[in-house]
Scaffold this motif. Structure first.
Motif, PDB file in Angstrom:
ATOM      1  N   LEU A 125       1.093  -1.226  -0.462  1.00  0.00           N
ATOM      2  CA  LEU A 125       0.288   0.032   0.042  1.00  0.00           C
ATOM      3  C   LEU A 125       0.836   1.403  -0.043  1.00  0.00           C
ATOM      4  O   LEU A 125       0.649   2.334  -0.574  1.00  0.00           O
ATOM      5  N   ALA A 126       1.968   1.372   0.839  1.00  0.00           N
ATOM      6  CA  ALA A 126       2.711   2.507   0.773  1.00  0.00           C
ATOM      7  C   ALA A 126       3.227   2.794  -0.572  1.00  0.00           C
ATOM      8  O   ALA A 126       3.170   4.035  -0.917  1.00  0.00           O
ATOM      9  N   VAL A 127       4.376   1.729  -1.317  1.00  0.00           N
ATOM     10  CA  VAL A 127       3.950   1.696  -2.833  1.00  0.00           C
ATOM     11  C   VAL A 127       3.198   2.234  -3.483  1.00  0.00           C
ATOM     12  O   VAL A 127       3.854   3.203  -4.122  1.00  0.00           O
ATOM     13  N   MET A 128       2.747   1.047  -3.733  1.00  0.00           N
ATOM     14  CA  MET A 128       1.099   2.031  -4.244  1.00  0.00           C
ATOM     15  C   MET A 128       0.554   3.742  -3.931  1.00  0.00           C
ATOM     16  O   MET A 128       0.876   3.721  -4.976  1.00  0.00           O
ATOM     17  N   GLY A 129       0.024   3.736  -2.665  1.00  0.00           N
ATOM     18  CA  GLY A 129       0.594   5.504  -2.947  1.00  0.00           C
ATOM     19  C   GLY A 129       1.353   6.486  -3.050  1.00  0.00           C
ATOM     20  O   GLY A 129       1.095   7.217  -3.590  1.00  0.00           O
ATOM     21  N   SER A 196       2.102   9.273   0.412  1.00  0.00           N
ATOM     22  CA  SER A 196       1.914   7.922   0.590  1.00  0.00           C
ATOM     23  C   SER A 196       1.690   8.037   2.348  1.00  0.00           C
ATOM     24  O   SER A 196       1.056   7.160   2.713  1.00  0.00           O
ATOM     25  N   TYR A 197       2.714   9.012   2.307  1.00  0.00           N
ATOM     26  CA  TYR A 197       2.640   8.452   4.136  1.00  0.00           C
ATOM     27  C   TYR A 197       1.301   9.335   4.575  1.00  0.00           C
ATOM     28  O   TYR A 197       0.692   8.531   5.262  1.00  0.00           O
ATOM     29  N   ASP A 198       1.009  10.037   3.814  1.00  0.00           N
ATOM     30  CA  ASP A 198       0.073  10.971   4.227  1.00  0.00           C
ATOM     31  C   ASP A 198      -1.108   9.776   4.040  1.00  0.00           C
ATOM     32  O   ASP A 198      -3.019   9.507   5.450  1.00  0.00           O
TER      33      ASP A 198
END
Length: 257
Positions: A125-129, A196-198
């Protein structure tokens, strides 16, 4: 298999070699010719070219079937996220062993088997974000517009006297080389990291998944995967530094010790 080439201008790539295949059909090249001949390239044109490109790529790559374990896992991971920032998303898995993922201006997200094999659900999810962040921030559109305005691209596409079918393969290769070498700026990469963090924070996920994903990429760039890494990995912001930046922000936000 052939490397991804002439459609790379619509994608936001992780810095790894890809074995996915693509060819450029006359319909897409004609659209490129028309875009180059115009004074400006609209967001609608970029999205339309993205749709054409992803359709061709899906047809020429091993897409995981609806009941494939990789598809089932991805669908579970993204079940809450079929629209982000007002952009409808569609997800598929390429059963290619590369560590890679990309998102296009029309909202298509493609995740590679190799990436899924080494990342947890939250890390994916982080990478896709991050990849979607490039699209939401208009980085992908801006990169394509810049590419269409370069003299190398104009020259190669116009060299066939206006006839797309006459463009030599070597000329198309030169265009692909330019597009592959195009990079997002460090600021754009940082802004996509922040997106991505947000995204993770807003949806109640562990934001440190972004840090651990970078740490895994840092280990790969150290040579663990040998030839699977592209030389341009060294031109991206250092993965370990990006991981530390995420950890520092998480501490300030009270989300990590």
């Amino acid at each position: 298999m052939k490397r991804i080439a002439s459609q790379i201008f619509v994608m936001a790539w992780l810095p790894f070699v890809s074995q996915a295949q693509t060819t450029t059909k006359p319909s897409l090249m004609q659209a490129l010719m028309e875009a180059v001949s115009s004074a400006t390239v609209s967001d609608a044109q970029v999205a339309d070219l993205s749709r054409q490109a992803i359709k061709e790529m899906d047809a020429k790559n091993p897409v995981a079937a609806p009941n494939d374990p990789y598809t089932l896992r991805l669908n579970k991971i993204v079940s809450r996220h079929h629209t982000i920032g007002g952009l409808p998303l569609n997800f598929k898995v390429y059963k290619v062993p590369d560590v890679n993922a990309f998102a296009t201006a029309d909202g298509s997200v493609r995740v590679f088997k190799g990436l899924m094999d080494i990342m947890t659900d939250n890390e994916l999810l982080a990478v896709m974000g991050h990849e979607i962040g490039h699209v939401i921030n208009h980085d992908s559109k801006d990169a394509m517009k810049r590419g269409l305005q370069t003299s190398a691209l104009r020259d190669a596409l116009s060299s066939g006297s206006g006839t797309v079918s006459k463009v030599a393969q070597s000329q198309l290769g030169s265009v692909a080389d330019y597009l592959i070498s195009a990079k997002f700026s460090r600021q754009q990469e940082t802004e996509a990291d922040d997106y991505s963090y947000d995204f993770l924070k807003r949806n109640g996920y562990n934001v440190l998944a972004l840090a651990t994903s970078f740490e895994k990429l840092a280990k790969l760039s150290g040579g663990a995967q040998g030839g699977k890494l592209a030389s341009l990995v060294s031109d991206h912001p250092d993965s370990q530094s990006r991981a530390q930046r995420v950890r520092d922000r998480a501490r300030r936000d009270g989300l990590a010790k």
